[in-house]
Design a protein around this motif. Structure first.
Motif, mmCIF file in Angstrom:
data_model
loop_
_atom_site.group_PDB
_atom_site.id
_atom_site.type_symbol
_atom_site.label_atom_id
_atom_site.label_comp_id
_atom_site.label_asym_id
_atom_site.label_seq_id
_atom_site.Cartn_x
_atom_site.Cartn_y
_atom_site.Cartn_z
ATOM 1 N N ASP A 1 0.836 -1.209 0.000
ATOM 2 C CA ASP A 1 0.000 0.000 0.000
ATOM 3 C C ASP A 1 0.866 1.253 0.000
ATOM 4 O O ASP A 1 0.863 2.052 0.939
ATOM 5 N N LEU A 2 1.633 1.422 -1.080
ATOM 6 C CA LEU A 2 2.510 2.577 -1.234
ATOM 7 C C LEU A 2 2.446 3.067 -2.666
ATOM 8 O O LEU A 2 2.179 2.288 -3.593
ATOM 9 N N SER A 3 2.703 4.340 -2.864
ATOM 10 C CA SER A 3 2.834 4.856 -4.225
ATOM 11 C C SER A 3 4.259 4.591 -4.708
ATOM 12 O O SER A 3 5.160 4.288 -3.898
ATOM 13 N N ALA A 4 4.483 4.698 -6.009
ATOM 14 C CA ALA A 4 5.829 4.498 -6.560
ATOM 15 C C ALA A 4 6.806 5.503 -5.962
ATOM 16 O O ALA A 4 7.955 5.163 -5.641
ATOM 17 N N LYS A 5 6.338 6.734 -5.778
ATOM 18 C CA LYS A 5 7.200 7.774 -5.223
ATOM 19 C C LYS A 5 7.597 7.464 -3.787
ATOM 20 O O LYS A 5 8.757 7.606 -3.395
ATOM 21 N N GLU A 6 6.620 7.010 -2.984
ATOM 22 C CA GLU A 6 6.913 6.677 -1.585
ATOM 23 C C GLU A 6 7.871 5.508 -1.495
ATOM 24 O O GLU A 6 8.796 5.499 -0.669
ATOM 25 N N SER B 1 6.080 3.774 -11.882
ATOM 26 C CA SER B 1 4.935 2.930 -11.527
ATOM 27 C C SER B 1 5.357 1.862 -10.532
ATOM 28 O O SER B 1 6.534 1.510 -10.445
ATOM 29 N N LEU B 2 4.370 1.361 -9.782
ATOM 30 C CA LEU B 2 4.608 0.300 -8.806
ATOM 31 C C LEU B 2 3.428 -0.651 -8.875
ATOM 32 O O LEU B 2 2.272 -0.253 -8.703
ATOM 33 N N GLY B 3 3.715 -1.917 -9.110
ATOM 34 C CA GLY B 3 2.640 -2.900 -9.198
ATOM 35 C C GLY B 3 3.145 -4.228 -9.702
ATOM 36 O O GLY B 3 4.145 -4.297 -10.424
#
Length: 459
Positions: free
Chosen positions: A2-7, A36-38
């Motif tokens: 549960d994080l954004s790519a930036k975080e 992106s993150l996923g």
């Protein structure tokens, strides 16, 4: 997760700072942008393909390991070229004419850069990775990191390529950058013309006040040029004090350039001195493949032919690329498909025979034979020539043996260094030059070397 790519990237970058030097973080990782993150993958955008390849090979495994530890699950860290940067048009470069008040956008064009000499076309290997990393760091922060950057190595190994890649990268980012690129001979000639034409004030104003990046190839040609060295010294000081980037190349490190004033040697060593050595086999194959890709020849030249060329041509990147051109021309003239046999025929003057026999059937001596003959004629032992000892009784015959190994056997600099106690190529370059100069100045020494050559050349 549960994080954004930036975080995720901010936290990962913070962990990386614990294990990597600040210079590495600032040059290679901070410019990357989270995209992106996923699905177990963090995608980062890098400024160009060179940065992508460097980060993947040098930092990818560490970042992936740190990510798994930090987030408690596997996470692949991948780099891609940032699209908007990749699509940005390449800018040209200009340098104002000395003695004019023209705005920089209307300035006269200086010595042009080769548009192929960019970071994306430079092939990294063990022999050049330090120089490549330093050059890229300079391009990212000109005047702040490694100033001056001094790159040295034998002819044709990529010094000029890296130097010009810096200019291309900086200009692409800031099109108004004023770049002066030239060979040392051009600088020498301009000094001479300035003295004779009484235009030295214009010359000095131009190079000391109107240049942001100063690139000079082959500074070893400044050897013995006292007046030019004086001007170069003051130009260097003015630019360095103003925070302008200086990049220099030479065929040897500063301390080994004969006739170079000590104050220049000292300044050339202020920043980073990086060498480029001979590429190993895998590196040579990669260079040939890159050349084939650049010229869209992947389907024309089979992989086994590229490997054959890489195994037999070892002197320089320039010669490797020249072999591709010659092979294509030869195949076209003969109307034949490219194969190993055709390559052997087309490149017969480049390929050294593995059985120790040169063209025409004349026997070629081995390096051991060269060492044996020279050692006997100079009253030392072959083992002494291969030792680390630096006494004069061994230094002179060792240099002569290196010279004859190069002259008679066509050995490459790295091979010669290995045959004489593991010496680096810059030492070999110095030895070859020393023998050549001594032969010109000393008739008896020349005759002694020639006698050894005749004995080694006898059937």
């Amino acid at each position: 997760m549960d994080l954004s790519a930036k975080e995720a990237w901010t936290r990962l970058l913070s962990e990386a700072r614990r294990e990597l030097p600040d210079a590495t973080i600032k040059t290679w990782l901070e410019p990357a942008r989270p995209m992106s993150l996923g699905e177990g993958r963090l995608t980062l955008a890098a400024p160009d393909q060179f940065a992508v390849e460097w980060n993947v090979s040098k930092h990818g495994p560490l970042l992936t390991r740190l990510a798994a530890q930090l987030f408690g699950e596997p996470l692949d860290v991948v780099f891609e070229v940032q699209e908007e940067r990749a699509a940005r048009p390449q800018m040209d470069f200009f340098v104002p004419t000395a003695g004019t008040d023209e705005p920089r956008t209307a300035a006269r064009r200086a010595t042009p850069l080769n548009e192929r000499y960019i970071f994306d076309t430079f092939v990294i290997g063990k022999s050049n990775e330090l120089a490549a990393a330093a050059a890229y760091a300079v391009a990212e922060a000109p005047g702040k990191t490694y100033n001056p950057l001094f790159i040295y190595g034998a002819t044709g190994l990529g010094k000029t390529h890296l130097m010009q890649a810096i200019a291309h990268a900086v200009i692409k980012r800031a099109s108004g950058t004023r770049v002066a690129y030239m060979g040392a001979e051009q600088f020498i000639n301009e000094v001479i013309e300035g003295i004779h034409g009484r235009t030295m004030p214009d010359f000095r104003r131009h190079y000391r006040n109107e240049v942001d990046i100063f690139l000079v190839d082959d500074v070893h040609f400044l050897e013995g040029k006292e007046m030019t060295q004086e001007e170069f010294f003051h130009t260097f000081n003015a630019l360095h004090e103003a925070g302008k980037q200086i990049v220099l190349t030479s065929d040897r490190p500063p301390k080994e350039i004969p006739g170079l004033e000590s104050r220049l040697v000292s300044r050339f060593e202020w920043g980073m001195v990086a060498d480029i050595g001979q590429p190993d086999l895998e590196h040579r194959i990669a260079i040939l493949r890159k050349k084939a890709e650049q010229d869209h020849l992947e389907l024309t030249i089979p992989d086994d032919v590229l490997r054959f060329i890489a195994e037999h041509v070892r002197s320089s990147v320039r010669e490797l690329e020249g072999c591709i051109i010659k092979l294509l021309l030869f195949a076209s003239l003969k109307h034949r498909e490219i194969s190993i046999e055709l390559a052997r025929e087309a490149l017969s003057d480049k390929i050294r025979q593995e059985d120790g026999v040169a063209d025409g059937g004349r026997g070629v001596p081995s390096v051991a034979r060269v060492q044996e003959v020279v050692a006997r004629r100079w009253g030392v032992t072959p083992e002494g020539l291969r030792s680390k000892a630096r006494t004069r009784t061994l230094t002179v015959p060792r240099q002569v043996a290196m010279f004859l190994a190069r002259d008679l056997l066509g050995m490459q600099l790295v091979e010669i260094g290995q045959a004489f106690g593991g010496r680096d190529h810059s030492t070999v370059i110095h030895s070859l030059g020393k023998v050549e100069r001594d032969m010109e100045r000393d008739r008896q020494f020349r005759e002694r070397v020639e006698m050894a050559r005749r004995e080694l050349s006898a059937p």
